[in-house]
Design a protein around this motif. Sequence first.
Motif, PDB file in Angstrom:
ATOM      1  N   VAL A 198      10.102 -14.750  -3.015  1.00 20.91           N
ATOM      2  CA  VAL A 198      10.313 -13.545  -2.218  1.00 20.91           C
ATOM      3  C   VAL A 198       8.976 -12.811  -2.036  1.00 20.91           C
ATOM      4  O   VAL A 198       8.016 -13.048  -2.761  1.00 20.91           O
ATOM      5  CB  VAL A 198      11.323 -12.587  -2.893  1.00 20.91           C
ATOM      6  N   PHE A 199       8.933 -11.921  -1.034  1.00 17.62           N
ATOM      7  CA  PHE A 199       7.774 -11.040  -0.907  1.00 17.62           C
ATOM      8  C   PHE A 199       8.223  -9.715  -0.330  1.00 17.62           C
ATOM      9  O   PHE A 199       9.208  -9.641   0.407  1.00 17.62           O
ATOM     10  CB  PHE A 199       6.672 -11.669  -0.031  1.00 17.62           C
ATOM     11  N   SER A 200       7.498  -8.677  -0.698  1.00 17.99           N
ATOM     12  CA  SER A 200       7.752  -7.353  -0.133  1.00 17.99           C
ATOM     13  C   SER A 200       6.481  -6.869   0.551  1.00 17.99           C
ATOM     14  O   SER A 200       5.377  -7.333   0.259  1.00 17.99           O
ATOM     15  CB  SER A 200       8.167  -6.360  -1.225  1.00 17.99           C
ATOM     16  N   PHE A 201       6.658  -5.934   1.453  1.00 14.88           N
ATOM     17  CA  PHE A 201       5.516  -5.314   2.119  1.00 14.88           C
ATOM     18  C   PHE A 201       5.894  -3.870   2.398  1.00 14.88           C
ATOM     19  O   PHE A 201       6.786  -3.605   3.199  1.00 14.88           O
ATOM     20  CB  PHE A 201       5.190  -6.050   3.426  1.00 14.88           C
ATOM     21  N   GLY A 202       5.259  -2.954   1.672  1.00 10.78           N
ATOM     22  CA  GLY A 202       5.645  -1.566   1.853  1.00 10.78           C
ATOM     23  C   GLY A 202       4.669  -0.606   1.204  1.00 10.78           C
ATOM     24  O   GLY A 202       3.706  -1.011   0.549  1.00 10.78           O
ATOM     25  N   PRO A 203       4.917   0.696   1.368  1.00  8.74           N
ATOM     26  CA  PRO A 203       4.012   1.708   0.822  1.00  8.74           C
ATOM     27  C   PRO A 203       4.176   1.877  -0.679  1.00  8.74           C
ATOM     28  O   PRO A 203       5.271   1.754  -1.216  1.00  8.74           O
ATOM     29  CB  PRO A 203       4.441   2.976   1.568  1.00  8.74           C
ATOM     30  N   THR A 204       3.065   2.134  -1.334  1.00 12.47           N
ATOM     31  CA  THR A 204       3.068   2.445  -2.762  1.00 12.47           C
ATOM     32  C   THR A 204       2.185   3.673  -2.984  1.00 12.47           C
ATOM     33  O   THR A 204       1.346   4.001  -2.151  1.00 12.47           O
ATOM     34  CB  THR A 204       2.541   1.267  -3.599  1.00 12.47           C
ATOM     35  N   PHE A 205       2.391   4.338  -4.110  1.00 11.51           N
ATOM     36  CA  PHE A 205       1.767   5.642  -4.330  1.00 11.51           C
ATOM     37  C   PHE A 205       1.159   5.699  -5.728  1.00 11.51           C
ATOM     38  O   PHE A 205       1.804   5.333  -6.704  1.00 11.51           O
ATOM     39  CB  PHE A 205       2.808   6.753  -4.175  1.00 11.51           C
ATOM     40  N   ARG A 206      -0.065   6.155  -5.821  1.00  7.30           N
ATOM     41  CA  ARG A 206      -0.743   6.312  -7.108  1.00  7.30           C
ATOM     42  C   ARG A 206      -1.304   7.732  -7.201  1.00  7.30           C
ATOM     43  O   ARG A 206      -2.112   8.132  -6.359  1.00  7.30           O
ATOM     44  CB  ARG A 206      -1.893   5.304  -7.250  1.00  7.30           C
ATOM     45  N   ALA A 207      -0.884   8.450  -8.212  1.00  9.23           N
ATOM     46  CA  ALA A 207      -1.314   9.844  -8.369  1.00  9.23           C
ATOM     47  C   ALA A 207      -2.595   9.938  -9.194  1.00  9.23           C
ATOM     48  O   ALA A 207      -2.766  10.814 -10.036  1.00  9.23           O
ATOM     49  CB  ALA A 207      -0.204  10.661  -9.029  1.00  9.23           C
ATOM     50  N   GLU A 208      -3.528   9.020  -8.936  1.00 12.30           N
ATOM     51  CA  GLU A 208      -4.815   9.048  -9.627  1.00 12.30           C
ATOM     52  C   GLU A 208      -5.752  10.009  -8.896  1.00 12.30           C
ATOM     53  O   GLU A 208      -5.858   9.953  -7.675  1.00 12.30           O
ATOM     54  CB  GLU A 208      -5.449   7.651  -9.637  1.00 12.30           C
ATOM     55  N   LYS A 209      -6.408  10.853  -9.634  1.00 13.43           N
ATOM     56  CA  LYS A 209      -7.331  11.809  -9.012  1.00 13.43           C
ATOM     57  C   LYS A 209      -8.688  11.142  -8.814  1.00 13.43           C
ATOM     58  O   LYS A 209      -9.684  11.500  -9.430  1.00 13.43           O
ATOM     59  CB  LYS A 209      -7.426  13.081  -9.845  1.00 13.43           C
ATOM     60  N   SER A 210      -8.682  10.165  -7.924  1.00 10.91           N
ATOM     61  CA  SER A 210      -9.881   9.370  -7.690  1.00 10.91           C
ATOM     62  C   SER A 210     -10.419   9.630  -6.287  1.00 10.91           C
ATOM     63  O   SER A 210      -9.660   9.745  -5.328  1.00 10.91           O
ATOM     64  CB  SER A 210      -9.552   7.886  -7.845  1.00 10.91           C
TER      65      SER A 210
END
Length: 429
Positions: A198-210
């Motif tokens: 299987v594969f997915s393609f979508g948005p992801t979120f990282r709350a790193e202050k970088s």
Amino acid sequence: MKTTISQVGKYTDQEVTIGAWLANKRSSGKIAFLQLRDGTGFIQGVVVKAEVAEEVFATAKNMTQESSLYVKGIVRSDERAPSGYELTVTGIEIIHEAVDYPITPKEHGTEFLMDHRHLWLRSKRQHAVMKVRNELIRATYEFFNENGFVKVDPPILTGSSAEGTTNLFHTKYFDEDAYLSQSGQLYMEAAAMALGKVFSFGPTFRAEKSKTRRHLIEFWMIEPEMAFVDHEESLEVQEQYVSYMVQSVLKNCQLELKVLGRDISKLEKIVAPFPRITYDDAIKFLQENGHEIQWGEDFGAPHETAIAESFEKPVFITHYPAEIKAFYMKPHPNRADVVLCADMIAPEGYGEIIGGSQRIDDMDLLQKRFEEHNLPEDTYKWYLDLRRYGSVPHSGFGLGLERTVAWVCGLEHVRETIPFPRLLNRLYP
């Protein structure tokens, strides 16, 4: 005949009508040169005063930047033109006259352009980047569809972290705590147990202050997961996939790469197989080359760049220490201190574009990892079920689309790789 700029080659020496915007113009007395765009491409329209009605030439000379129009003209072959064609204009119908368009041909600062990102997207360079991005996405679907993968969409709202980190965006889900997904991986493992590959393609979120040139707060990930596939087999899929994407861009985005000034000779070398280096050897290499780093430490951007400079292709760094990797990674069968994982580092200083591993398939070991990482078993009970009911060896990886776009396009910063970037201090537009 109504057509688009990308299709004018079908109508050489014929009169066509194109709906377009005026990107720029210049005139030299009796000739006006209109730089036209319609979303599919760019073309120059030439208006000769002696060959058109007086009002047509006056309209051409007085048109403002980014005004919209229907332009009628005869398609001419022109080897000097980037697209190979030019338009001899015979008629102009203004749809809307733009006034004081803020992005002029002069130099603008980055903050100004980012504040006007909704308009900056219209520029030739940003248009080229978005077309390359689109080609990478198209090639992704083609590669996985042709290789027997099923597209699965994991949730964006989750009750837990995929990697046990705290860099998550918290929200309320009615009366419960919820988080924006930082990875769909755990859900993709469940999907692989049902559908194989299987594969997915979508948005992801990282709350790193970088604030680095490689980081976005919101980015898009391609995450394949494969049942009955071990670590080595997964590496082969990864290098084949990346090779396929790059070769697709070379085949279908020649004009865009030219606009971006990309050295395509570097991209032409991106053909599987890719070189591999163990974490142990990478540490030794860095220490021998003046980097202060000890075994057990993770690599930063300077370390990844130094390693990548030794290779013309992406390089896999394999078998990282278990201590610095996620709880779900399978230990090496002969060394409990390292795991069966790899990061793919892009050439030319673009850093990690893929992280992947073989997953733990032993229920007792996974339960032990929960305890070591202080993960609440009730939250991850469903994930443990995947090992309780018909566990199999399985592997997967995640590719960050924006870093891949930056590398393929040769861009300095990932903010240009996504239509509307979300950065540490930017939520507008």
